[in-house]
Write a protein that holds these residues in place. Structure first.
Motif, PDB file in Angstrom:
ATOM      1  N   ARG A   1       4.739  -8.030  13.709  1.00 58.70           N
ATOM      2  CA  ARG A   1       5.986  -7.749  13.240  1.00 58.70           C
ATOM      3  C   ARG A   1       5.882  -7.073  11.783  1.00 58.70           C
ATOM      4  O   ARG A   1       5.042  -7.169  11.396  1.00 58.70           O
ATOM      5  N   LEU A   2       7.111  -6.462  11.484  1.00 55.32           N
ATOM      6  CA  LEU A   2       7.308  -5.930  10.133  1.00 55.32           C
ATOM      7  C   LEU A   2       7.969  -6.846   8.999  1.00 55.32           C
ATOM      8  O   LEU A   2       8.805  -7.084   9.427  1.00 55.32           O
ATOM      9  N   GLY A   3       7.214  -6.780   7.841  1.00 57.88           N
ATOM     10  CA  GLY A   3       8.131  -7.122   6.820  1.00 57.88           C
ATOM     11  C   GLY A   3       8.079  -6.432   5.551  1.00 57.88           C
ATOM     12  O   GLY A   3       7.433  -5.114   5.566  1.00 57.88           O
ATOM     13  N   VAL A   4       8.676  -6.914   4.601  1.00 59.54           N
ATOM     14  CA  VAL A   4       8.837  -5.983   3.244  1.00 59.54           C
ATOM     15  C   VAL A   4       8.702  -6.955   2.052  1.00 59.54           C
ATOM     16  O   VAL A   4       8.933  -8.032   1.891  1.00 59.54           O
ATOM     17  N   ALA A   5       7.997  -6.226   1.093  1.00 61.71           N
ATOM     18  CA  ALA A   5       7.588  -6.678  -0.156  1.00 61.71           C
ATOM     19  C   ALA A   5       7.976  -5.779  -1.230  1.00 61.71           C
ATOM     20  O   ALA A   5       7.775  -4.479  -0.988  1.00 61.71           O
ATOM     21  N   LEU A   6       8.245  -6.244  -2.541  1.00 59.44           N
ATOM     22  CA  LEU A   6       8.848  -5.248  -3.539  1.00 59.44           C
ATOM     23  C   LEU A   6       7.667  -5.674  -4.797  1.00 59.44           C
ATOM     24  O   LEU A   6       7.572  -6.543  -5.111  1.00 59.44           O
ATOM     25  N   HIS A   7       6.990  -4.417  -5.143  1.00 60.93           N
ATOM     26  CA  HIS A   7       6.107  -4.479  -6.182  1.00 60.93           C
ATOM     27  C   HIS A   7       6.679  -3.906  -7.493  1.00 60.93           C
ATOM     28  O   HIS A   7       7.509  -3.000  -7.617  1.00 60.93           O
ATOM     29  N   ASP A   8       6.298  -4.490  -8.615  1.00 60.47           N
ATOM     30  CA  ASP A   8       6.722  -3.879  -9.928  1.00 60.47           C
ATOM     31  C   ASP A   8       6.434  -2.541 -10.191  1.00 60.47           C
ATOM     32  O   ASP A   8       5.207  -2.162  -9.603  1.00 60.47           O
ATOM     33  N   LEU A   9       7.410  -1.945 -10.693  1.00 58.32           N
ATOM     34  CA  LEU A   9       7.286  -0.092 -10.974  1.00 58.32           C
ATOM     35  C   LEU A   9       6.201  -0.083 -11.721  1.00 58.32           C
ATOM     36  O   LEU A   9       5.455   1.040 -11.613  1.00 58.32           O
ATOM     37  N   HIS A  10       6.063  -0.584 -12.860  1.00 55.07           N
ATOM     38  CA  HIS A  10       4.723  -0.482 -13.703  1.00 55.07           C
ATOM     39  C   HIS A  10       3.505  -1.109 -13.546  1.00 55.07           C
ATOM     40  O   HIS A  10       2.339  -0.527 -13.841  1.00 55.07           O
ATOM     41  N   ASN A  11       3.493  -2.140 -13.040  1.00 58.45           N
ATOM     42  CA  ASN A  11       2.532  -3.044 -12.683  1.00 58.45           C
ATOM     43  C   ASN A  11       2.395  -3.379 -11.145  1.00 58.45           C
ATOM     44  O   ASN A  11       2.936  -4.549 -10.880  1.00 58.45           O
ATOM     45  N   PRO A  12       1.762  -2.535 -10.202  1.00 64.24           N
ATOM     46  CA  PRO A  12       2.217  -2.921  -8.804  1.00 64.24           C
ATOM     47  C   PRO A  12       1.610  -4.077  -8.368  1.00 64.24           C
ATOM     48  O   PRO A  12       1.496  -4.569  -7.182  1.00 64.24           O
ATOM     49  N   ALA A  13       0.450  -4.754  -9.295  1.00 61.03           N
ATOM     50  CA  ALA A  13      -0.132  -6.016  -8.896  1.00 61.03           C
ATOM     51  C   ALA A  13       0.731  -7.098  -8.958  1.00 61.03           C
ATOM     52  O   ALA A  13       0.545  -8.234  -8.401  1.00 61.03           O
ATOM     53  N   LEU A  14       1.937  -7.008  -9.570  1.00 60.95           N
ATOM     54  CA  LEU A  14       3.048  -7.952  -9.552  1.00 60.95           C
ATOM     55  C   LEU A  14       3.773  -7.871  -8.526  1.00 60.95           C
ATOM     56  O   LEU A  14       4.503  -6.766  -8.300  1.00 60.95           O
ATOM     57  N   ILE A  15       4.095  -8.705  -7.594  1.00 60.04           N
ATOM     58  CA  ILE A  15       5.188  -8.834  -6.526  1.00 60.04           C
ATOM     59  C   ILE A  15       6.444  -9.487  -7.179  1.00 60.04           C
ATOM     60  O   ILE A  15       6.348 -10.637  -7.521  1.00 60.04           O
ATOM     61  N   LEU A  16       7.506  -8.660  -6.841  1.00 54.73           N
ATOM     62  CA  LEU A  16       8.849  -9.202  -7.644  1.00 54.73           C
ATOM     63  C   LEU A  16       9.492 -10.000  -6.371  1.00 54.73           C
ATOM     64  O   LEU A  16      10.458 -10.900  -6.573  1.00 54.73           O
TER      65      LEU A  16
END
Ligand code: BMA
Length: 311
Positions: free
Chosen positions: A226-241
């Motif tokens: 299946r497909l899911g979604v995650a949001l990463h920080d704009l300036h530090n994409p190692a951080l998941i919001l």
């Protein structure tokens, strides 16, 4: 009834083996990008040997595609890539950055699966650049922007100890990658509990980088993708919001439920449109290509308001 967050195009599937002017058994797991006024689809096809090649199809509306007369990328026969592409090339992703397109794809051989990077400016000439992982990695997606001068990618190493998770790595030159870090894990007793992997290259939104990923659940009747979604920080994409607790798409149409590998929806690309919608492309049952549309804002809301922990 809740409204589907991804609205399937009623004309699905949009590309099948019947549309390809050379012999193939499947058309699936395609990257799609906009190149000028054209949508370019780089799709994977199984040959009758069971090994894969990458074909190209073009479209003016993102819905109706016409395939080129010959494959775009076939396993290298000589040079440093040949030893690592012997069993085929699979699952391309494309990122536009710095005036060129970066194509990452899985290179299969008796040495395992690794990721190769090739470059093109026009989708006519393509040049292999570097093998950017050792074995065993799949699903490398490169961000379309640099962060403090570094390229960033999400990837998915295989491990016998830990469930297969999403990692981030950085590079000054696209060749040497490091400072790797795990950013997101499958969640136990959840739709993505068996393994997860990056899908489409991340899409910039005003609230963060939207990553559409795949998650797998094992049942007595086999695995469901299946497909899911995650949001990463704009300036530090190692951080998941935030990571959406629920999937956004699961196999439902007949050509997603049954095919070469049944019960699979698998994405390698999505195109953000100027009106705030996104066209998401997925392979159905490793057999055909499909498309659907969602509102980017809905996907971001889902990550932020109905989230599960990233790890
Ligand atoms: C994964 C990859 C994908 C494929 C999926 C379902 O491991 O091989 O290319 O779509 O399995 O078969």
């Amino acid at each position: 009834m809740t409204r589907d967050i991804v609205r399937r195009y009623p004309g699905n599937p949009v590309l099948t083996k019947a549309d390809i002017p050379y012999p193939v058994e499947t058309v699936h797991n395609a990257a799609v990008v906009k190149h000028g006024q054209q949508y370019i689809m780089l799709f994977r096809s199984h040959l009758r040997t069971g090994r894969s090649v990458i074909g190209l199809a073009r479209s003016s509306d993102g819905l109706h595609f016409v395939a080129d007369p010959a494959p775009f990328l076939t396993p290298a026969k000589e040079g440093p890539f040949a030893e690592y592409e012997e069993f085929g090339v699979e699952d391309p992703r494309v990122t536009a950055i710095g005036g060129e397109y970066l194509i990452t794809y899985s290179a299969y051989s008796r040495n395992g699966v690794r990721i190769a990077l090739a470059k093109t400016r026009d989708f006519r000439q393509v040049a292999r650049f570097s093998l950017i992982t050792e074995a065993d990695y799949r699903n490398v997606v490169i961000f379309p922007e640099k962060f403090n001068g570094l390229y960033a990618r999400l990837d998915r190493p295989h491990s016998e100890i830990a469930p297969w998770s999403i990692w981030i790595s950085w590079s000054p030159d696209l060749r040497f990658w490091g400072d790797s870090q795990l950013v997101m894990r499958p969640m136990q007793y959840h739709w993505d509990e068996m393994k997860i992997g990056p899908g489409a290259p991340p899409i910039r939104t005003d609230r963060g980088w939207l990553s559409i990923y795949h998650g797998v659940f094992q049942t007595m009747a086999g695995s469901v993708y299946r497909l899911g979604v995650a949001l990463h920080d704009l300036h530090n994409p190692a951080l998941i919001l935030g990571v959406s607790d629920s999937w956004i798409l699961q196999p439902e149409d007949a050509w997603e439920v049954t095919g070469y590998v049944s019960n699979v929806v698998f994405t390698c690309g999505a195109v953000a449109e100027p009106d705030g919608t996104v066209k998401i492309y997925w392979g159905g049952a490793d057999s055909v290509m499909c498309v659907g549309e969602a509102d980017l804002a809905d996907l971001v809301d889902l990550c932020l308001t109905r989230s599960r922990p990233p790890r």
